[in-house]
Design an enzyme around this catalytic site. Structure first.
Site, PDB file in Angstrom:
ATOM      1  N   ASP A  14      -4.669 -55.137 -13.489  1.00  0.00           N
ATOM      2  CA  ASP A  14      -3.582 -55.394 -12.389  1.00  0.00           C
ATOM      3  C   ASP A  14      -4.245 -55.830 -10.900  1.00  0.00           C
ATOM      4  O   ASP A  14      -4.500 -55.129 -10.490  1.00  0.00           O
ATOM      5  CB  ASP A  14      -2.849 -53.996 -12.264  1.00  0.00           C
ATOM      6  CG  ASP A  14      -2.152 -53.512 -13.641  1.00  0.00           C
ATOM      7  OD1 ASP A  14      -2.445 -52.464 -13.884  1.00  0.00           O
ATOM      8  OD2 ASP A  14      -1.759 -54.391 -14.288  1.00  0.00           O
TER       9      ASP A  14
ATOM     10  N   ASP B 264       7.476 -53.156 -20.724  1.00  0.00           N
ATOM     11  CA  ASP B 264       7.219 -51.949 -19.886  1.00  0.00           C
ATOM     12  C   ASP B 264       8.111 -50.926 -20.127  1.00  0.00           C
ATOM     13  O   ASP B 264       9.301 -51.070 -20.051  1.00  0.00           O
ATOM     14  CB  ASP B 264       7.169 -52.577 -18.497  1.00  0.00           C
ATOM     15  CG  ASP B 264       6.081 -53.546 -18.057  1.00  0.00           C
ATOM     16  OD1 ASP B 264       5.881 -53.841 -16.998  1.00  0.00           O
ATOM     17  OD2 ASP B 264       5.344 -53.697 -19.055  1.00  0.00           O
TER      18      ASP B 264
ATOM     19  N   GLU C  45       0.007 -57.308 -43.601  1.00  0.00           N
ATOM     20  CA  GLU C  45       1.070 -56.230 -43.133  1.00  0.00           C
ATOM     21  C   GLU C  45       1.035 -56.597 -41.592  1.00  0.00           C
ATOM     22  O   GLU C  45       2.211 -55.850 -41.003  1.00  0.00           O
ATOM     23  CB  GLU C  45       0.420 -54.723 -43.187  1.00  0.00           C
ATOM     24  CG  GLU C  45      -0.567 -54.244 -42.297  1.00  0.00           C
ATOM     25  CD  GLU C  45      -1.859 -54.879 -42.251  1.00  0.00           C
ATOM     26  OE1 GLU C  45      -2.123 -55.786 -43.178  1.00  0.00           O
ATOM     27  OE2 GLU C  45      -2.949 -54.471 -41.597  1.00  0.00           O
TER      28      GLU C  45
ATOM     29  N   HIS D  59      -4.606 -60.083 -41.979  1.00  0.00           N
ATOM     30  CA  HIS D  59      -3.707 -58.737 -42.242  1.00  0.00           C
ATOM     31  C   HIS D  59      -2.568 -59.129 -42.849  1.00  0.00           C
ATOM     32  O   HIS D  59      -1.468 -59.556 -41.851  1.00  0.00           O
ATOM     33  CB  HIS D  59      -3.740 -57.921 -40.891  1.00  0.00           C
ATOM     34  CG  HIS D  59      -4.882 -57.050 -40.498  1.00  0.00           C
ATOM     35  ND1 HIS D  59      -5.074 -55.777 -40.685  1.00  0.00           N
ATOM     36  CD2 HIS D  59      -6.108 -57.632 -39.863  1.00  0.00           C
ATOM     37  CE1 HIS D  59      -6.144 -55.289 -40.443  1.00  0.00           C
ATOM     38  NE2 HIS D  59      -6.996 -56.299 -39.835  1.00  0.00           N
TER      39      HIS D  59
ATOM     40  N   CYS E 231      -9.090 -56.888 -44.689  1.00  0.00           N
ATOM     41  CA  CYS E 231      -9.983 -56.686 -43.727  1.00  0.00           C
ATOM     42  C   CYS E 231     -11.214 -55.930 -44.132  1.00  0.00           C
ATOM     43  O   CYS E 231     -12.194 -56.663 -44.664  1.00  0.00           O
ATOM     44  CB  CYS E 231      -9.302 -56.214 -42.445  1.00  0.00           C
ATOM     45  SG  CYS E 231     -10.290 -56.872 -40.938  1.00  0.00           S
TER      46      CYS E 231
HETATM   47  O1  1PR Z   1      -3.573 -47.308 -15.956  1.00  0.00           O
HETATM   48  O2  1PR Z   1      -4.409 -47.088 -18.270  1.00  0.00           O
HETATM   49  O3  1PR Z   1      -2.498 -45.905 -17.539  1.00  0.00           O
HETATM   50  O4  1PR Z   1      -2.385 -48.205 -17.719  1.00  0.00           O
HETATM   51  C1  1PR Z   1      -1.061 -48.447 -16.955  1.00  0.00           C
HETATM   52  C2  1PR Z   1      -0.412 -49.902 -17.686  1.00  0.00           C
HETATM   53  O5  1PR Z   1       0.857 -50.031 -17.294  1.00  0.00           O
HETATM   54  C3  1PR Z   1      -1.450 -51.259 -17.187  1.00  0.00           C
HETATM   55  O6  1PR Z   1      -1.232 -51.910 -18.446  1.00  0.00           O
HETATM   56  C4  1PR Z   1      -0.393 -51.517 -16.110  1.00  0.00           C
HETATM   57  O7  1PR Z   1      -0.585 -53.040 -16.203  1.00  0.00           O
HETATM   58  C5  1PR Z   1       0.964 -51.330 -16.888  1.00  0.00           C
HETATM   59  N1  1PR Z   1       1.933 -50.792 -15.344  1.00  0.00           N
HETATM   60  C6  1PR Z   1       1.524 -49.863 -14.530  1.00  0.00           C
HETATM   61  N2  1PR Z   1       2.702 -49.978 -13.644  1.00  0.00           N
HETATM   62  C7  1PR Z   1       3.249 -51.024 -13.885  1.00  0.00           C
HETATM   63  C8  1PR Z   1       4.521 -51.523 -13.127  1.00  0.00           C
HETATM   64  O8  1PR Z   1       5.213 -52.519 -13.520  1.00  0.00           O
HETATM   65  N3  1PR Z   1       4.921 -50.503 -12.278  1.00  0.00           N
HETATM   66  N4  1PR Z   1       3.186 -52.725 -15.671  1.00  0.00           N
HETATM   67  C9  1PR Z   1       2.697 -51.465 -14.891  1.00  0.00           C
HETATM   68  C10 1PR Z   1       2.508 -54.019 -15.402  1.00  0.00           C
HETATM   69  C11 1PR Z   1       2.501 -55.837 -16.251  1.00  0.00           C
HETATM   70  C12 1PR Z   1       3.175 -56.481 -17.616  1.00  0.00           C
HETATM   71  C13 1PR Z   1       4.269 -57.571 -17.033  1.00  0.00           C
HETATM   72  C14 1PR Z   1       3.790 -58.791 -16.816  1.00  0.00           C
HETATM   73  C15 1PR Z   1       4.984 -60.115 -17.195  1.00  0.00           C
HETATM   74  N5  1PR Z   1       3.331 -54.711 -15.728  1.00  0.00           N
HETATM   75  O9  1PR Z   1       3.345 -55.601 -18.196  1.00  0.00           O
HETATM   76  O10 1PR Z   1       5.423 -57.638 -18.137  1.00  0.00           O
HETATM   77  O11 1PR Z   1       3.454 -58.893 -15.562  1.00  0.00           O
HETATM   78  O12 1PR Z   1       5.698 -59.924 -16.347  1.00  0.00           O
HETATM   79  P1  1PR Z   1       6.738 -61.070 -16.213  1.00  0.00           P
HETATM   80  O13 1PR Z   1       6.581 -62.078 -17.473  1.00  0.00           O
HETATM   81  O14 1PR Z   1       8.214 -60.433 -16.126  1.00  0.00           O
HETATM   82  O15 1PR Z   1       6.351 -61.834 -15.097  1.00  0.00           O
HETATM   83  P2  1PR Z   1      -3.307 -47.052 -17.450  1.00  0.00           P
END
Ligand code: 1PR
Length: 517
Positions: free
Chosen positions: A369, A192, A143, A141, A28
């Protein structure tokens, strides 16, 4: 270049490469610095060993920049009618795609033809690999290019002598005609991650961001209700879908183009160096050779003993532990609000600006979000409301909505639309948008196409569609209906309802370029 100059390594490096008789592999930036110079960061001198300058991709072609993802290589013809045999570096690659993540590139010319081993195409041809004597370099990349990339590294290490004893022949890639060419659309597996009530790090999954098991018998959206019985999760438990590193390794083996970890509970009581996610990343980067993104808690932090760490220091810990990109959520919303309040100007102090300046825009993802806010009349709000096209209606029959950005995992709303956030974060230096959707999260009803279209039409950086995938066709649908560059899913992969290869099969059937692992 600044770091090399500070360490007084420039002359030694220049002499080493110019000698051409000892192995050198640049990756890169390691390719770019061999040229005369680059226009990045206002202009930087290179080692000057190869004629040509590194320039930013041509934005006038309307393609998202950075160039992020899996693209094909074309072997250089070196002025002949057809390419000569590939150099050792590329001898095992076949026509498999490799992973690029950059905003600047060198272009092939007569003056540098003796060096150029392969090009790739994105807003025109650019140099993808160099080879002369024992000097080699790749813009991509290896790797992070899965099995194909590991074969490139093997080719370099084995040199002109060819594959070492017992070398496994690389799998023959499917015939070129069998699949669409060019930059592939990416399929990303998202984990997550949070501590469960016993303090163990588990992969969980929200159902519209609620990660706790529903009382047995109450199925919620796409999530499974907690089955009652011995050894089964009790209602109210944090949904536990597996161990982070094991799941990441499984998705890599199944052909995921990237893996994203979202750390959805900040580990407030751990000093920065002991953050559990760092250990997860170190372990994952030993087994997973595609890009790793980590989000959640990328912001300034204070250790229990009061030691403060800037967001840049926090991000640097993650990069040193194996992350290729960091994802910023809540802080990005606040930075965007401040950007508008200042009259659409940054002040250089946000995490986005500082991490992007130090590591490049391609290392900074902004995770959004958003949730739908229905309005009967778009003129009733200053936010950019659109007429929805998915047949859904608001509680009062409203046909228009805007998407309100939230912070703290959807717990608090801000007076800012997802499109407004994306525009501000692109201006602040973000390289990619991870576009979640609270309304669709975990439902299996498909991506919110209106939301993905509105955001991907508003910015020039790649957008990742997220939330709601329920079957393979949903991926082909969002790629066909919007300009997004990638699509992410969690629940359907964790619950083994859909395989990544099935998703790519649906994409191939729809003529959408996908990477064959
Ligand atoms: O605010 O910088 O600390 O970041 C927090 C991060 O954690 C953000 O990226 C936020 O989207 C994520 N987050 C916080 N709370 C939750 C929760 O679920 N309670 N997850 C969360 C958000 C979104 C995706 C999810 C998709 C696909 N989740 O991770 O996987 O929506 O889901 P699906 O395919 O099952 O429909 P910060």
């Amino acid at each position: 270049m600044g770091a090399l100059k500070e360490r007084k390594l420039l002359a030694a490096l220049r002499d080493y490469v110019a000698a051409g008789d000892r192995p050198f592999l640049g990756i890169c930036l390691g390719l770019q610095l061999l040229f005369e110079g680059s226009e990045e960061n206002g202009g930087v001198e290179g080692l000057g060993l190869i004629p040509g300058r590194v320039e930013r991709f041509d934005e006038s072609k309307g393609l998202p920049i950075p160039h992020i993802g899996w693209n094909d290589l074309a072997l250089a013809t070196k002025g002949g009618a057809s390419p000569p045999p590939p150099p050792p570096l590329l001898s095992r690659l076949g026509d498999r795609r490799v992973y690029f993540v950059h905003s600047f590139r060198a272009v092939p010319s007569v003056a540098n033809a003796e060096w150029v081993a392969a090009t790739s195409e994105y807003a025109g041809d650019f140099v993808a690999a160099l080879s002369r004597g024992s000097v080699a370099a790749t813009q991509f990349h290896p790797e992070k290019s899965g099995a194909a990339g590991l074969d490139v590294l093997r080719g370099f290490l084995e040199g002109p002598g060819g594959p070492g004893p017992g070398a496994s022949p690389s799998p023959a890639a499917p015939p070129r005609a069998a699949r669409a060419r060019g930059l592939a659309k990416r399929v990303i597996a998202c984990l997550d991650v949070r501590a469960n009530d016993a303090g163990d790090l588990v992969v969980t999954k929200g159902d519209q961001y609620d990660v706790r098991e529903a009382p047995s018998g109450e199925a919620q959206g796409g999530a499974r209700a907690a089955a009652s019985g011995p050894g089964q999760p009790a209602s109210g438990d944090v949904r536990n879908l597996g161990k982070p590193v094991d799941l990441a390794a499984r998705y890599y083996a199944e052909g995921a183009d990237e893996v994203t970890f979202l750390n959805i509970t900040g580990f407030r009581d751990a000093p920065l160096a002991d953050l559990p996610m760092l250990a997860v990343l170190r372990a994952a980067s030993e087994r997973v050779f595609v890009p790793l993104t980590v989000g959640g808690g990328i912001r300034e932090a204070t250790d229990p003993d009061g030691t403060r760490h800037s967001a840049l220091e926090v991000a640097a810990e993650y990069f040193r532990s194996g992350a290729d990109k960091v994802s910023i959520g809540s802080d990005a919303v606040e930075a965007a609000l401040a950007w508008y309040a200042r009259g659409r100007r940054g002040d250089g102090g946000s995490a986005i600006e500082r991490i992007s300046w130090a590591y490049g825009a391609q290392a900074v993802v902004v995770s959004v979000d958003p949730r739908r806010v229905w309005v009967a009349d778009p003129r009733s709000t200053p936010r950019p409301a659109v007429r929805v096209t998915d047949g859904r209606r608001g509680p009062g029959g409203e046909e228009f909505c805007w998407w309100q950005c939230t912070v703290r995992g959807g717990r608090e709303g801000r007076d800012l639309d997802a499109v407004e956030l994306a525009v501000a974060c692109e201006a602040l230096g973000a390289g990619e948008i991870l576009l979640n959707c609270i309304d669709r999260d975990g439902t299996g009803e498909g991506f919110d196409l209106d939301l993905v279209r509105a955001v991907s039409d508003a910015v020039g950086i790649p957008v990742i569609a997220s939330s709601g995938a329920g079957r393979p066709a949903h991926f082909a649908e969002v790629f066909a209906a919007t300009g997004c560059s990638a699509a992410l899913a969690a629940g359907i992969f964790h619950r083994k309802e859909v395989g990544i290869s099935e998703v790519k099969g649906a994409m191939d059937e729809a003529g959408i370029p996908s990477r064959v692992a």
